[in-house]
Design an enzyme around this catalytic site. Sequence first.
Site, PDB file in Angstrom:
ATOM      1  N   PRO A   2       0.928  -1.185  -0.102  1.00 32.27           N
ATOM      2  CA  PRO A   2       0.035   0.078  -0.040  1.00 32.27           C
ATOM      3  C   PRO A   2       0.708   1.385   0.013  1.00 32.27           C
ATOM      4  O   PRO A   2       1.839   1.325   0.974  1.00 32.27           O
ATOM      5  CB  PRO A   2      -0.748  -0.198   1.262  1.00 32.27           C
ATOM      6  CG  PRO A   2      -0.933  -1.643   1.573  1.00 32.27           C
ATOM      7  CD  PRO A   2       0.431  -1.966   1.260  1.00 32.27           C
ATOM      8  N   GLU A   3       0.334   2.069  -0.775  1.00 36.88           N
ATOM      9  CA  GLU A   3       1.120   3.370  -0.975  1.00 36.88           C
ATOM     10  C   GLU A   3       0.352   4.780  -0.620  1.00 36.88           C
ATOM     11  O   GLU A   3      -0.866   4.262  -0.110  1.00 36.88           O
ATOM     12  CB  GLU A   3       1.850   3.513  -2.469  1.00 36.88           C
ATOM     13  CG  GLU A   3       2.864   2.453  -2.707  1.00 36.88           C
ATOM     14  CD  GLU A   3       3.368   2.555  -3.926  1.00 36.88           C
ATOM     15  OE1 GLU A   3       3.337   3.595  -4.792  1.00 36.88           O
ATOM     16  OE2 GLU A   3       4.150   1.515  -4.658  1.00 36.88           O
ATOM     17  N   LYS A  57       2.513   7.438   5.039  1.00 38.12           N
ATOM     18  CA  LYS A  57       1.879   6.244   4.723  1.00 38.12           C
ATOM     19  C   LYS A  57       1.289   5.890   6.097  1.00 38.12           C
ATOM     20  O   LYS A  57       0.928   4.674   6.357  1.00 38.12           O
ATOM     21  CB  LYS A  57       2.500   5.119   4.123  1.00 38.12           C
ATOM     22  CG  LYS A  57       2.817   5.510   2.502  1.00 38.12           C
ATOM     23  CD  LYS A  57       3.382   4.182   1.694  1.00 38.12           C
ATOM     24  CE  LYS A  57       4.748   4.146   2.120  1.00 38.12           C
ATOM     25  NZ  LYS A  57       5.291   2.888   1.006  1.00 38.12           N
ATOM     26  N   HIS A  90      -4.846 -14.232  10.519  1.00 35.31           N
ATOM     27  CA  HIS A  90      -3.930 -13.179  10.230  1.00 35.31           C
ATOM     28  C   HIS A  90      -4.905 -11.763  10.455  1.00 35.31           C
ATOM     29  O   HIS A  90      -4.490 -10.627  10.314  1.00 35.31           O
ATOM     30  CB  HIS A  90      -3.552 -12.725   8.917  1.00 35.31           C
ATOM     31  CG  HIS A  90      -3.078 -14.152   8.184  1.00 35.31           C
ATOM     32  ND1 HIS A  90      -1.811 -14.745   8.878  1.00 35.31           N
ATOM     33  CD2 HIS A  90      -3.024 -14.681   7.255  1.00 35.31           C
ATOM     34  CE1 HIS A  90      -1.187 -15.602   8.130  1.00 35.31           C
ATOM     35  NE2 HIS A  90      -2.214 -15.802   7.260  1.00 35.31           N
ATOM     36  N   ARG A 109       1.940 -10.904   6.501  1.00 34.68           N
ATOM     37  CA  ARG A 109       3.187 -10.860   6.720  1.00 34.68           C
ATOM     38  C   ARG A 109       3.582 -10.302   7.922  1.00 34.68           C
ATOM     39  O   ARG A 109       4.866 -10.246   8.374  1.00 34.68           O
ATOM     40  CB  ARG A 109       3.864  -9.965   5.558  1.00 34.68           C
ATOM     41  CG  ARG A 109       3.602 -10.588   4.122  1.00 34.68           C
ATOM     42  CD  ARG A 109       4.610  -9.969   3.148  1.00 34.68           C
ATOM     43  NE  ARG A 109       4.036 -10.205   1.856  1.00 34.68           N
ATOM     44  CZ  ARG A 109       4.856  -9.765   0.580  1.00 34.68           C
ATOM     45  NH1 ARG A 109       5.753  -8.947   0.714  1.00 34.68           N
ATOM     46  NH2 ARG A 109       4.189 -10.151  -0.632  1.00 34.68           N
ATOM     47  N   LYS A 150      22.229  15.312  -5.357  1.00 34.19           N
ATOM     48  CA  LYS A 150      21.897  13.864  -5.337  1.00 34.19           C
ATOM     49  C   LYS A 150      22.666  13.069  -6.635  1.00 34.19           C
ATOM     50  O   LYS A 150      22.200  13.757  -7.498  1.00 34.19           O
ATOM     51  CB  LYS A 150      20.551  13.533  -5.304  1.00 34.19           C
ATOM     52  CG  LYS A 150      20.023  14.495  -3.984  1.00 34.19           C
ATOM     53  CD  LYS A 150      20.302  13.472  -2.754  1.00 34.19           C
ATOM     54  CE  LYS A 150      19.570  13.861  -1.535  1.00 34.19           C
ATOM     55  NZ  LYS A 150      19.895  12.957  -0.546  1.00 34.19           N
ATOM     56  N   ARG A 259      14.348  -2.890  -6.638  1.00 35.01           N
ATOM     57  CA  ARG A 259      12.824  -2.726  -6.853  1.00 35.01           C
ATOM     58  C   ARG A 259      12.912  -2.934  -8.328  1.00 35.01           C
ATOM     59  O   ARG A 259      13.715  -2.272  -9.272  1.00 35.01           O
ATOM     60  CB  ARG A 259      12.283  -1.439  -6.651  1.00 35.01           C
ATOM     61  CG  ARG A 259      12.425  -1.028  -4.982  1.00 35.01           C
ATOM     62  CD  ARG A 259      11.606  -2.020  -4.192  1.00 35.01           C
ATOM     63  NE  ARG A 259      10.265  -2.173  -4.137  1.00 35.01           N
ATOM     64  CZ  ARG A 259       9.563  -1.333  -3.584  1.00 35.01           C
ATOM     65  NH1 ARG A 259       9.998  -0.416  -2.719  1.00 35.01           N
ATOM     66  NH2 ARG A 259       8.141  -1.405  -3.814  1.00 35.01           N
TER      67      ARG A 259
END
Length: 270
Positions: A2-3, A57, A90, A109, A150, A259
Amino acid sequence: MPELPEVETTLKGVSPYLKGFIIEKIVVRNPKLRWEVSKELSTFKHVKILNLTRRAKYLIIHTEQGYIIGHLGMSGSVRIVPHDNPVNKHDHFDIVMNNGKLLRYNDARRFGAWLWTNNLSEFHLFFKLGPEPLSETFNSTYLFKKSRQKSTALKTFLMDNSVVVGVGNIYANEILFLCGLHPQKIAKTLTKKQAEQLVFTIKQVLNEAIEQGGTTLKDFLQPDGRPGYFAQKLLVYGNKDKPCPRCGTKIKSIIIGQRNSFFCPQCQKK
């Protein structure tokens, strides 16, 4: 995982059932999540919920007895269900309300969190967070200045929560494609015009994802059990070897910062 749009969707979905109502009790079935569930939460009895907000988040429940802070982790979700709803595998955590409903947290998880603080400004997990992407603070001047020193890949830079919160992997791929920027472009080579385009697109993509109820790929469901529909609009994420929706070139996939990253080698030249 989830973002930001998924957490915002969760916030909007659960708020009508929590805000202004009384917590009868909090049931902790398994305290061993990413961080152990705060012991203070087990003492909550007849506590009023004043408001619900979001930071990055994290879901923040404002109460008369401090702040409950929830994080969905990699695969967590919350549902609003009746008191007598059967407990499933869960289901680790319930906030039982006085309106016949409860907020139930499910996480296979166990990588999420339910924590407590009496002072948000001193909450340690918020110390290094950058600005909210949908706020006025996050603008092209800020992003351009932040990128100057950066040497990391642009995609990694955008996903750095100390730069800006909530631009996760799925949305970073989509944003860079829409901007025509290669995910491995070095952040400090960003031009002012590109920074302007990025900020505009970040806000546009995240707002649209929120309107669509987030993105459901595997685990995320809205609090009423419906999926998020933004997945139907994904242009490059998860589309390796499929034709680019703009030019027809095959979408490529590479690993950046451990990723999966998806891009069109023609539209997003390095």
